[in-house]
Design a protein around this motif. Structure first.
Motif, short mmCIF file in Angstrom:
data_model
loop_
_atom_site.label_atom_id
_atom_site.label_comp_id
_atom_site.label_asym_id
_atom_site.label_seq_id
_atom_site.Cartn_x
_atom_site.Cartn_y
_atom_site.Cartn_z
N UNK A 1 -2.11 14.06 32.53
CA UNK A 1 -1.87 15.50 32.68
C UNK A 1 -3.00 16.29 32.00
N UNK A 2 -3.39 15.87 30.80
CA UNK A 2 -4.45 16.58 30.07
C UNK A 2 -5.78 16.50 30.82
N UNK A 3 -6.08 15.37 31.42
CA UNK A 3 -7.31 15.24 32.20
C UNK A 3 -7.29 16.15 33.43
N UNK A 4 -6.14 16.23 34.08
CA UNK A 4 -6.01 17.12 35.23
C UNK A 4 -6.19 18.57 34.82
N UNK A 5 -5.59 18.94 33.71
CA UNK A 5 -5.73 20.32 33.21
C UNK A 5 -7.18 20.61 32.81
#
Length: 135
Positions: free
Chosen positions: A21-25
């Protein structure tokens, strides 16, 4: 399965979900899905809860099914089917192609990590036998 292994598997699944999720954000992917007539943002809490529920379900179902004849194979089939359904239902509601691809990747990473880390683990790990010391 030992309690430490179960907890470790569970924490790993949640951690991988959060990292994905953090990478996508960080890549400016709009983490939003269409639900009915509205759009909902997928936040960190949603990812943690979904990963925790998937991890808990995987650990508990593995514990229960692996005690039965052919339980390991049955467990893998059930996990594969649930992973396929989760990919078809959730991520395809993404608002953009990058969102859909990111959500598919999240589902795959968490699901495959759970399946791989629990596959082949006996329902109850027996302690190693004590070997008398030679002297």
């Amino acid at each position: 399965m030992s309690r430490n292994r179960a907890v470790g598997t569970w924490v790993t699944a949640v951690g991988l979900g959060v990292i994905g999720w953090a990478l996508a954000r960080a890549a400016d992917v709009p983490m939003e899905v269409k639900t009915g007539g509205s759009t909902e943002r997928i936040g960190l809490v949603s990812v943690v809860l979904a990963s925790a529920m998937a991890g808990g379900g995987a650990v508990l179902s593995h514990h229960w099914l692996s005690r039965r004849p052919h339980g390991e194979r049955t467990w893998r089939i059930v996990c594969g089917a649930l992973l396929a359904v989760s990919i078809l239902v959730g991520p395809l509601a993404g608002t953009t192609t990058s969102t859909k691809l990111s959500l598919i990747a999240l589902h795959l990473v968490v699901g495959i990590a759970l399946i791989v880390s629990l596959s082949g683990v006996p329902a109850r790990e027996e302690p190693a036998p004590l070997v008398p010391a030679r002297g």
